[in-house]
Every structure is written in structure tokens, then in C-alpha cells.
Motif scaffolding. Structure first.
Motif, short mmCIF file in Angstrom:
data_model
loop_
_atom_site.label_atom_id
_atom_site.label_comp_id
_atom_site.label_asym_id
_atom_site.label_seq_id
_atom_site.Cartn_x
_atom_site.Cartn_y
_atom_site.Cartn_z
N GLY A 1 -19.00 17.47 -24.50
CA GLY A 1 -18.46 16.92 -25.78
C GLY A 1 -17.93 18.07 -26.62
O GLY A 1 -17.62 17.61 -27.80
N SER A 2 -17.77 19.15 -26.07
CA SER A 2 -17.25 20.10 -27.02
C SER A 2 -15.74 19.95 -27.31
O SER A 2 -14.91 19.40 -26.39
N VAL A 3 -15.21 20.47 -28.39
CA VAL A 3 -13.76 20.21 -29.01
C VAL A 3 -12.92 21.38 -28.27
O VAL A 3 -11.68 21.34 -28.46
N ILE A 4 -13.81 22.21 -27.63
CA ILE A 4 -13.10 23.50 -27.02
C ILE A 4 -13.40 23.45 -25.71
O ILE A 4 -14.68 23.27 -25.25
N ARG A 5 -12.41 23.54 -24.69
CA ARG A 5 -12.61 23.56 -23.05
C ARG A 5 -12.02 24.77 -22.83
O ARG A 5 -11.03 25.41 -23.11
N VAL A 6 -12.92 25.71 -21.88
CA VAL A 6 -12.44 26.79 -21.15
C VAL A 6 -12.22 26.44 -19.58
O VAL A 6 -13.35 26.37 -19.03
N LEU A 7 -11.07 26.46 -19.18
CA LEU A 7 -10.69 26.04 -17.83
C LEU A 7 -10.29 27.14 -17.05
O LEU A 7 -9.83 28.32 -17.48
N LYS A 8 -11.44 27.21 -15.84
CA LYS A 8 -11.27 28.44 -14.95
C LYS A 8 -10.57 28.05 -13.59
O LYS A 8 -10.76 26.72 -13.11
N LYS A 9 -9.40 28.88 -13.09
CA LYS A 9 -8.90 28.55 -11.77
C LYS A 9 -8.78 29.88 -11.09
O LYS A 9 -8.79 31.17 -11.82
N PRO A 10 -8.81 29.96 -9.73
CA PRO A 10 -8.75 31.13 -9.15
C PRO A 10 -7.39 31.75 -9.16
O PRO A 10 -6.45 30.99 -9.11
N ARG A 11 -7.34 33.11 -9.06
CA ARG A 11 -6.07 33.63 -8.92
C ARG A 11 -6.23 34.76 -8.03
O ARG A 11 -7.16 35.39 -7.74
N MET A 12 -4.88 35.03 -7.35
CA MET A 12 -4.99 36.44 -6.57
C MET A 12 -4.29 37.49 -7.44
O MET A 12 -3.21 37.16 -7.78
N ASN A 13 -4.85 38.53 -7.59
CA ASN A 13 -4.43 39.70 -8.16
C ASN A 13 -3.35 40.36 -7.23
O ASN A 13 -3.25 40.17 -6.12
N THR A 14 -2.43 41.20 -7.94
CA THR A 14 -1.39 41.90 -6.95
C THR A 14 -1.97 42.91 -6.11
O THR A 14 -1.43 43.07 -5.27
N ASP A 15 -3.17 43.22 -6.47
CA ASP A 15 -4.02 44.29 -5.42
C ASP A 15 -4.50 43.70 -4.42
O ASP A 15 -5.29 44.33 -3.65
N GLY A 16 -4.62 42.16 -4.24
CA GLY A 16 -5.15 41.60 -3.54
C GLY A 16 -6.77 40.87 -3.71
O GLY A 16 -7.31 40.50 -3.10
N ALA A 17 -7.09 41.43 -4.77
CA ALA A 17 -8.53 41.33 -5.16
C ALA A 17 -8.45 39.93 -5.80
O ALA A 17 -7.52 39.49 -6.66
N ASP A 18 -9.62 38.89 -5.67
CA ASP A 18 -9.64 37.61 -6.24
C ASP A 18 -9.95 37.82 -7.68
O ASP A 18 -10.74 38.84 -7.87
N GLY A 19 -9.67 36.88 -8.45
CA GLY A 19 -10.28 36.96 -9.76
C GLY A 19 -10.05 35.28 -10.38
O GLY A 19 -9.80 34.58 -9.74
N LEU A 20 -10.47 35.29 -11.44
CA LEU A 20 -10.29 34.03 -12.24
C LEU A 20 -9.33 34.07 -13.35
O LEU A 20 -9.19 35.15 -14.01
N GLU A 21 -8.71 32.96 -13.62
CA GLU A 21 -7.80 32.63 -14.73
C GLU A 21 -8.21 31.69 -15.74
O GLU A 21 -8.68 30.70 -15.05
N TYR A 22 -8.01 31.89 -16.91
CA TYR A 22 -8.80 30.97 -17.69
C TYR A 22 -7.76 30.41 -18.83
O TYR A 22 -6.76 30.96 -19.26
N SER A 23 -7.77 29.08 -18.95
CA SER A 23 -6.88 28.58 -19.97
C SER A 23 -7.82 28.00 -21.03
O SER A 23 -9.02 27.36 -20.62
N ILE A 24 -7.39 27.87 -22.13
CA ILE A 24 -8.12 27.15 -23.27
C ILE A 24 -7.41 25.97 -23.84
O ILE A 24 -6.21 25.83 -24.23
N VAL A 25 -8.49 24.80 -24.18
CA VAL A 25 -7.97 23.50 -24.53
C VAL A 25 -8.48 23.31 -25.84
O VAL A 25 -9.90 23.45 -25.83
N LEU A 26 -7.80 23.24 -26.93
CA LEU A 26 -8.48 23.00 -28.29
C LEU A 26 -8.04 21.37 -28.48
O LEU A 26 -6.99 21.01 -28.53
N ASP A 27 -9.19 20.91 -29.17
CA ASP A 27 -8.98 19.29 -29.60
C ASP A 27 -8.48 19.77 -31.12
O ASP A 27 -9.15 20.40 -31.72
N PRO A 28 -7.46 18.72 -31.45
CA PRO A 28 -7.19 18.92 -32.92
C PRO A 28 -8.47 18.65 -33.98
O PRO A 28 -8.19 19.27 -35.03
N GLN A 29 -9.25 18.01 -33.68
CA GLN A 29 -10.53 17.85 -34.47
C GLN A 29 -11.22 19.35 -34.92
O GLN A 29 -11.78 19.44 -35.81
N ILE A 30 -10.95 20.31 -34.08
CA ILE A 30 -11.37 21.54 -34.36
C ILE A 30 -11.16 22.17 -35.67
O ILE A 30 -11.80 22.88 -36.29
#
Length: 91
Positions: free
Chosen positions: A34-63
Motif C-alpha cells: 500500500g505504499s505510495v512509492i514503489r521501487v521496481l527492480k529489473k535485471p540488466r547486463m552491464n557492459t563488462d558482462g556482469a549482471d546487475g539490477l536496474e531500479y525505477s521509482i514510481v510515485l503516486d501523486p498522493q505523496i
């Protein structure tokens, strides 16, 4: 003018979710549901070949009804900015 919180630099996010915890503290709620902030995670491949995570932030206008300054300040990587809302449009 009304101040609004924006996730201006999502590429800086490290996924710590401190912003979510601060928001939940302000509304006296335990857990992430029920938070008005969401941190979404998705995998990404770095240029050096190492795996990592990429984050996106979603803000509900109620914030913007809450103490957005505290949310901005708790972020260790300064993902958020507080900006003026102009003419009723977020821009």
C-alpha cells in the motif's frame, strides 16, 4: 506554489528502499504493501558482462500530501528533487 517530489535521477537508485520506509513511517503503517512509492527492480547486463539490477521509482501523486522533504533527505544517493508545480501541470 505547490511543491512536488520527483524522482529526477532514478539511475542513481541503489534499491535500499529507505524512501518507502520513511513514507510508511509517516502513515504509521508496517510493511511495504500500500505504499505510495514503489521501487521496481529489473535485471540488466552491464557492459563488462556482469549482471546487475536496474531500479525505477514510481510515485503516486498522493505523496505530495506528506512531508516530501524528509523523503528527499533520507535518500543516500539523492534520487529525488522537490520542484514547483506550475499551472496545475507537473512538469
Amino acid at each position: 506554489m505547490t511543491k512536488i517530489l520527483k524522482a529526477k535521477f532514478p539511475e542513481k537508485c541503489i534499491g535500499c528502499e529507505l524512501c518507502i520506509l520513511e513514507m510508511q513511517r509517516q502513515i504509521n503503517k508496517i510493511g511495504f504493501e500500500g505504499s505510495v512509492i514503489r521501487v521496481l527492480k529489473k535485471p540488466r547486463m552491464n557492459t563488462d558482462g556482469a549482471d546487475g539490477l536496474e531500479y525505477s521509482i514510481v510515485l503516486d501523486p498522493q505523496i505530495n500530501k506528506f512531508d516530501i522533504k524528509k523523503i528527499k533527505e533520507i535518500c543516500p544517493t539523492q534520487v529525488f528533487t522537490i520542484e514547483d508545480q506550475e499551472n496545475g501541470l507537473i512538469g
